[in-house]
Design a protein around this motif. Sequence first.
Motif, PDB file in Angstrom:
ATOM      1  N   TYR A  12       0.835  -1.205   0.000  1.00 41.03           N
ATOM      2  CA  TYR A  12       0.000   0.000   0.000  1.00 41.03           C
ATOM      3  C   TYR A  12       0.870   1.255   0.000  1.00 41.03           C
ATOM      4  O   TYR A  12       0.638   2.200  -0.738  1.00 41.03           O
ATOM      5  CB  TYR A  12      -0.907   0.020   1.238  1.00 41.03           C
ATOM      6  N   VAL A  13       1.895   1.249   0.878  1.00 39.18           N
ATOM      7  CA  VAL A  13       2.745   2.433   1.001  1.00 39.18           C
ATOM      8  C   VAL A  13       3.501   2.680  -0.302  1.00 39.18           C
ATOM      9  O   VAL A  13       3.551   3.805  -0.809  1.00 39.18           O
ATOM     10  CB  VAL A  13       3.729   2.270   2.183  1.00 39.18           C
ATOM     11  N   ILE A  14       4.075   1.609  -0.854  1.00 39.88           N
ATOM     12  CA  ILE A  14       4.898   1.781  -2.056  1.00 39.88           C
ATOM     13  C   ILE A  14       4.033   2.176  -3.260  1.00 39.88           C
ATOM     14  O   ILE A  14       4.479   2.924  -4.127  1.00 39.88           O
ATOM     15  CB  ILE A  14       5.734   0.508  -2.319  1.00 39.88           C
ATOM     16  N   LEU A  15       2.790   1.710  -3.268  1.00 37.70           N
ATOM     17  CA  LEU A  15       1.893   2.098  -4.357  1.00 37.70           C
ATOM     18  C   LEU A  15       1.676   3.611  -4.391  1.00 37.70           C
ATOM     19  O   LEU A  15       1.436   4.193  -5.440  1.00 37.70           O
ATOM     20  CB  LEU A  15       0.536   1.390  -4.222  1.00 37.70           C
ATOM     21  N   THR A  16       1.766   4.268  -3.219  1.00 35.46           N
ATOM     22  CA  THR A  16       1.613   5.731  -3.199  1.00 35.46           C
ATOM     23  C   THR A  16       2.963   6.422  -3.387  1.00 35.46           C
ATOM     24  O   THR A  16       3.116   7.583  -3.044  1.00 35.46           O
ATOM     25  CB  THR A  16       1.001   6.220  -1.866  1.00 35.46           C
ATOM     26  N   LYS A  17       3.941   5.683  -3.863  1.00 38.06           N
ATOM     27  CA  LYS A  17       5.286   6.211  -4.105  1.00 38.06           C
ATOM     28  C   LYS A  17       6.037   6.455  -2.804  1.00 38.06           C
ATOM     29  O   LYS A  17       7.028   7.180  -2.782  1.00 38.06           O
ATOM     30  CB  LYS A  17       5.201   7.536  -4.885  1.00 38.06           C
ATOM     31  N   GLY A  18       5.555   5.869  -1.713  1.00 33.94           N
ATOM     32  CA  GLY A  18       6.233   6.055  -0.431  1.00 33.94           C
ATOM     33  C   GLY A  18       7.098   4.855  -0.095  1.00 33.94           C
ATOM     34  O   GLY A  18       7.312   3.969  -0.923  1.00 33.94           O
ATOM     35  N   ILE A  19       7.588   4.834   1.141  1.00 34.48           N
ATOM     36  CA  ILE A  19       8.321   3.682   1.661  1.00 34.48           C
ATOM     37  C   ILE A  19       8.151   3.714   3.169  1.00 34.48           C
ATOM     38  O   ILE A  19       8.007   4.783   3.752  1.00 34.48           O
ATOM     39  CB  ILE A  19       9.815   3.748   1.266  1.00 34.48           C
ATOM     40  N   ASP A  20       8.084   2.545   3.800  1.00 35.47           N
ATOM     41  CA  ASP A  20       7.989   2.515   5.262  1.00 35.47           C
ATOM     42  C   ASP A  20       9.138   1.693   5.818  1.00 35.47           C
ATOM     43  O   ASP A  20       9.105   0.472   5.813  1.00 35.47           O
ATOM     44  CB  ASP A  20       6.640   1.928   5.704  1.00 35.47           C
TER      45      ASP A  20
ATOM     46  N   ALA B  26       9.965  -8.423  -0.869  1.00 35.25           N
ATOM     47  CA  ALA B  26       8.792  -9.174  -1.323  1.00 35.25           C
ATOM     48  C   ALA B  26       7.949  -8.320  -2.262  1.00 35.25           C
ATOM     49  O   ALA B  26       7.472  -8.788  -3.296  1.00 35.25           O
ATOM     50  CB  ALA B  26       7.959  -9.621  -0.120  1.00 35.25           C
ATOM     51  N   VAL B  27       7.768  -7.050  -1.908  1.00 35.08           N
ATOM     52  CA  VAL B  27       6.948  -6.150  -2.721  1.00 35.08           C
ATOM     53  C   VAL B  27       7.593  -5.956  -4.099  1.00 35.08           C
ATOM     54  O   VAL B  27       6.927  -6.041  -5.136  1.00 35.08           O
ATOM     55  CB  VAL B  27       6.779  -4.785  -2.019  1.00 35.08           C
ATOM     56  N   VAL B  28       8.904  -5.728  -4.096  1.00 35.72           N
ATOM     57  CA  VAL B  28       9.608  -5.456  -5.351  1.00 35.72           C
ATOM     58  C   VAL B  28       9.661  -6.715  -6.232  1.00 35.72           C
ATOM     59  O   VAL B  28       9.390  -6.658  -7.428  1.00 35.72           O
ATOM     60  CB  VAL B  28      11.031  -4.930  -5.055  1.00 35.72           C
ATOM     61  N   ILE B  29       9.971  -7.858  -5.621  1.00 40.27           N
ATOM     62  CA  ILE B  29       9.979  -9.105  -6.389  1.00 40.27           C
ATOM     63  C   ILE B  29       8.596  -9.342  -6.980  1.00 40.27           C
ATOM     64  O   ILE B  29       8.453  -9.824  -8.098  1.00 40.27           O
ATOM     65  CB  ILE B  29      10.403 -10.299  -5.498  1.00 40.27           C
ATOM     66  N   GLY B  30       7.570  -8.962  -6.219  1.00 33.16           N
ATOM     67  CA  GLY B  30       6.199  -9.153  -6.677  1.00 33.16           C
ATOM     68  C   GLY B  30       5.779  -8.204  -7.783  1.00 33.16           C
ATOM     69  O   GLY B  30       4.630  -8.228  -8.213  1.00 33.16           O
ATOM     70  N   GLY B  31       6.684  -7.337  -8.228  1.00 36.13           N
ATOM     71  CA  GLY B  31       6.400  -6.529  -9.406  1.00 36.13           C
ATOM     72  C   GLY B  31       5.831  -5.152  -9.132  1.00 36.13           C
ATOM     73  O   GLY B  31       5.449  -4.438 -10.052  1.00 36.13           O
ATOM     74  N   THR B  32       5.764  -4.749  -7.859  1.00 36.03           N
ATOM     75  CA  THR B  32       5.290  -3.398  -7.575  1.00 36.03           C
ATOM     76  C   THR B  32       6.420  -2.403  -7.839  1.00 36.03           C
ATOM     77  O   THR B  32       7.551  -2.628  -7.424  1.00 36.03           O
ATOM     78  CB  THR B  32       4.826  -3.290  -6.115  1.00 36.03           C
ATOM     79  N   SER B  33       6.060  -1.323  -8.544  1.00 36.33           N
ATOM     80  CA  SER B  33       7.083  -0.361  -8.917  1.00 36.33           C
ATOM     81  C   SER B  33       7.363   0.607  -7.780  1.00 36.33           C
ATOM     82  O   SER B  33       6.438   1.119  -7.147  1.00 36.33           O
ATOM     83  CB  SER B  33       6.622   0.425 -10.141  1.00 36.33           C
ATOM     84  N   LEU B  34       8.643   0.856  -7.528  1.00 29.94           N
ATOM     85  CA  LEU B  34       9.001   1.813  -6.474  1.00 29.94           C
ATOM     86  C   LEU B  34       8.609   3.230  -6.870  1.00 29.94           C
ATOM     87  O   LEU B  34       8.628   4.140  -6.047  1.00 29.94           O
ATOM     88  CB  LEU B  34      10.498   1.743  -6.171  1.00 29.94           C
ATOM     89  N   ASN B  35       8.235   3.438  -8.138  1.00 30.25           N
ATOM     90  CA  ASN B  35       7.778   4.755  -8.565  1.00 30.25           C
ATOM     91  C   ASN B  35       6.298   4.966  -8.310  1.00 30.25           C
ATOM     92  O   ASN B  35       5.746   6.008  -8.652  1.00 30.25           O
ATOM     93  CB  ASN B  35       8.066   4.949 -10.052  1.00 30.25           C
ATOM     94  N   GLY B  36       5.651   3.963  -7.728  1.00 33.79           N
ATOM     95  CA  GLY B  36       4.257   4.118  -7.343  1.00 33.79           C
ATOM     96  C   GLY B  36       3.272   3.834  -8.468  1.00 33.79           C
ATOM     97  O   GLY B  36       3.633   3.814  -9.646  1.00 33.79           O
ATOM     98  N   GLY B  37       2.034   3.576  -8.071  1.00 37.39           N
ATOM     99  CA  GLY B  37       0.965   3.464  -9.043  1.00 37.39           C
ATOM    100  C   GLY B  37       0.795   2.108  -9.707  1.00 37.39           C
ATOM    101  O   GLY B  37      -0.266   1.812 -10.224  1.00 37.39           O
ATOM    102  N   VAL B  38       1.834   1.294  -9.705  1.00 33.42           N
ATOM    103  CA  VAL B  38       1.760   0.005 -10.395  1.00 33.42           C
ATOM    104  C   VAL B  38       2.127  -1.126  -9.445  1.00 33.42           C
ATOM    105  O   VAL B  38       3.155  -1.050  -8.772  1.00 33.42           O
ATOM    106  CB  VAL B  38       2.730  -0.027 -11.599  1.00 33.42           C
ATOM    107  N   GLY B  39       1.296  -2.159  -9.416  1.00 29.98           N
ATOM    108  CA  GLY B  39       1.615  -3.305  -8.576  1.00 29.98           C
ATOM    109  C   GLY B  39       0.365  -3.994  -8.087  1.00 29.98           C
ATOM    110  O   GLY B  39      -0.733  -3.433  -8.163  1.00 29.98           O
ATOM    111  N   THR B  40       0.534  -5.214  -7.602  1.00 32.95           N
ATOM    112  CA  THR B  40      -0.614  -5.973  -7.114  1.00 32.95           C
ATOM    113  C   THR B  40      -0.268  -6.668  -5.812  1.00 32.95           C
ATOM    114  O   THR B  40       0.895  -6.969  -5.550  1.00 32.95           O
ATOM    115  CB  THR B  40      -1.036  -7.063  -8.107  1.00 32.95           C
ATOM    116  N   LEU B  41      -1.303  -6.923  -5.014  1.00 32.16           N
ATOM    117  CA  LEU B  41      -1.085  -7.647  -3.768  1.00 32.16           C
ATOM    118  C   LEU B  41      -0.775  -9.111  -4.033  1.00 32.16           C
ATOM    119  O   LEU B  41      -0.019  -9.733  -3.298  1.00 32.16           O
ATOM    120  CB  LEU B  41      -2.317  -7.534  -2.870  1.00 32.16           C
ATOM    121  N   THR B  42      -1.370  -9.668  -5.086  1.00 32.33           N
ATOM    122  CA  THR B  42      -1.078 -11.065  -5.422  1.00 32.33           C
ATOM    123  C   THR B  42       0.411 -11.210  -5.707  1.00 32.33           C
ATOM    124  O   THR B  42       1.049 -12.161  -5.249  1.00 32.33           O
ATOM    125  CB  THR B  42      -1.889 -11.503  -6.657  1.00 32.33           C
TER     126      THR B  42
END
Lengths: 334, 325
Positions: free
Chosen positions: B68-76, B261-277
Motif C-alpha cells: 500500500y505504502v509503495i503504491l503511493t510512491k512512499g516507503i515505510d 517481497a513487494v519489489v519481487i512481486g512486481g510493484t514499482s518503487l515509482n508508485g501506481g503500479v503493482g498488485t497484492l497477489t
Amino acid sequence: MRIIKLAAISVALSLIGSASAIAQPKKTYNIGAAVYGLKGEFMQLWANSLKEHPLVKDGTIKLTILDGRYDALTQNNQFDTMITQKVDGIIFVPIDIQAGAEAVSKAAAANIPVVGSNTRVNSDKLTSYVGSNDVIAGEMEAESVIKAIGGKGNVVILEGPIGQSAQIERRKGNQNVLARYKDVKVLEMKTANWSRAEALTLMENWLTAHSGKINGIIGQNDEMALGAIEAVKAKGIDPKSIPTAGIDGVLDAVRAVKAGTMVSVLQDASAQAQGSLDVLMRSIVGPTYKPQAKIWDHYKSVGLIWGDGTAKAYSIPWTPITLKNADEMLAGSK
Amino acid sequence: MKNEFTSQPSASSSVFFDKLAEFGIVIAFIFLCICLSFANENFMTWGNWVNVLRQTSINGILAIGMTYVILTKGIDLSVGSLLSVSGIVAASLVTGEAAGSVWIAIPVGLCVGMFLGALNGLVVARLSVAPFVVTLGMLSMARGFTFIYNDGMPIANLSPQFRYLGQGMVGGMPVPVIVLALVFAIFWFILNRTTFGRYVYAVGGNEKSAKTSGIRTRLVVFSVYVISGLLSALAGLILAARTTSALPQAGVAYELDAIAAVVIGGTSLNGGVGTLTGTLVGALIIGVINNGLDLLGVSSYYQQVIKGAIIVAAVLIDVSRKRKN
C-alpha cells in the motif's frame, strides 16, 4: 513552603554527613565502562549489576556506562573521550577481539588501567581480565547432550554470529567433545545469530530435512535452544525426547530447565561485572584495597581466588542450572 | 479498472504488461518449486509446506502493508521497529500470573502500531517530508521506545491464550497462516474493489492529476501509513506469540525482506503500479528460497547473496517493462 525548605536542608545536611563518613579514602573515582552494546539481555544484567556494586551505590565510584552500539569504531571513539576526560580506570567489554587492542594501548599510554570483562581482546596491555571461559561452556553443553543421547546418534548445532569470540570459543568447546565421540554425527551446523526467531525457522527446516533423525540439539546460547524447542513442539514431538542444551542461563531457559525440556549453564553476569570492578579498583587504589563484591566468597569453593587481586585473568565458573537452583534463580529475578 | 489514473500512455498495454509481470513471477515461483523438489525429496511434502507458509506469514503481513505504502510512491522503513514495540507492549499485558485477557492485549498492541503509523502518515502527508526520512526517524524512535518500555529486557512467560496466535493450529493450518490469508483477503478487497483502493493507485500514479480530479490525496497517503502500522503490529504480536517472548531486538531489518517481497512481486518503487497477489508470491519466493536452501544445507551467507540477486533481477524486469511502455 517552610516544611519543604526544612526538609531540603535536613536532606542536604544528612548527605554531607554521610559523604564525610564514607569519604575516608577522601576520593571519588571516575570509572568508565565501555560495553559493546546494551541491547541483549545478558549485557543488561551485566550493566545493572555493575551499578549495584557497593562502592558505586555509596558514591565512592562515579560510574559511566558507555554503549558501544555493536560497533568497533564507536568503542574506539569512546575510549578517546574517556582518555580526554582522564577517568581513573576503564572496564572494557569489546565487540571485536582484534579491533579493541588499539584502544587498550591508547589508554595504557595515558596510564589508565583497563580491565577486560565478558569478551576478550587481543592485547597484552590489559591490566586483567574477568570473564567466563566459553570453551568450557561449549564443552559442558556438548557433553550433556551427548551423554543424554547415550554417546551415539545425530546432533545439530545452532551457532552464534560467525566470528564473535563467544561463537569461536563455544564452537571449539563443542568440537573438543565431539572429537571424543566417534559415534556422534553432526548433521547440520549453521548460524542463527543468537536469535530465537531465526533458530525456530532453521530448526523447522532441519526437522523436515532430517525427519526423525535428529537426536540432540546443541544451541550455543539459550535463545537459540529455546527457538529450537518451539520448532520441535510445533512438529508435535515431545521436546523431552530430543535433549537440548543452551548456554547463558537467561530466565526463559531457567523456566525450560524447570519444565525438563532443556539444560543450560549460567553465565554469571553479576560476578563478571562486579568482579572486574574490584580488580580495577585494586590496581588504582593499591594493596590496601579489599574486594567489595560478594562473588569472591560465593565462588571461593569452586576455585575463584582473589589472591592479592593482581592476577592477569580471573575465570568466573559456569554454574549448571538444576531443578534445585532454578527456583532460587527465578525467585532472585523478582 | 485501476489504470485510468496511472501515467501510462496506453491503458490496455499497461494492463497487458502488468498481467505479464504478475504471470512471470508466478511462473518463476513454480519453476523454483520444481527445481527444489528435485533437489530435495522433503521439499514437496505437506509438512514442509506448512513450514514455508508459517515462516512466510510474518513477512507476508508486513509486505501487504508495505505494498500500500509503495503504491503511493512512499516507503515505510519503520515496520521492523513498529513490530517490536507493539509486540512488547501487548506481551507486557499477558505475562506472568497477572496475565490479562488477550482481548485487551491484542487491540492495545494493534493500536500502538496504528498510532505510530499515524504519526508517520501525519508527517509525510501533512508536512510533506520525504517518507524515507520520516520512517527512518521512526525506525530509530520506535526501537528506542521498545528498549525504554521494559528497560531492554525481553518479556517472556506469555499466557497460553496469547501464544495460540502464533502456535495454534486450526484444521491442520497454523493460526499465523490463517491470519495471513484473512489479511490478504481483506486488503485485496480494499485495494481492488473499493474507491479507496482506486485512490491509492491514483495517488501513486500521478498525485497532481489525482488531486485535480478531487481526490483527498493527503488523507489517502496518511491512511496507507496507518495500514502499514496496523499490519506491522499484527506481525509483531504473531512473532512474540511464536517465539513465546517479546524481544526488544526483534524485527531488526525486517523492512528489507518486506520491501524485497513487494519489489519481487512486481510493484514499482515509482508508485501506481503493482498488485497484492504479486507481493504474496514475492513473499512466498523469499520463504521458499530460505526454506529450500536450509533443506539443502547451503550456508546462510550464500542465502543472502541469492536473495539479493533475485531482488535486483526483479527490479531489472520492472525497468525493462517500463522501457517497453
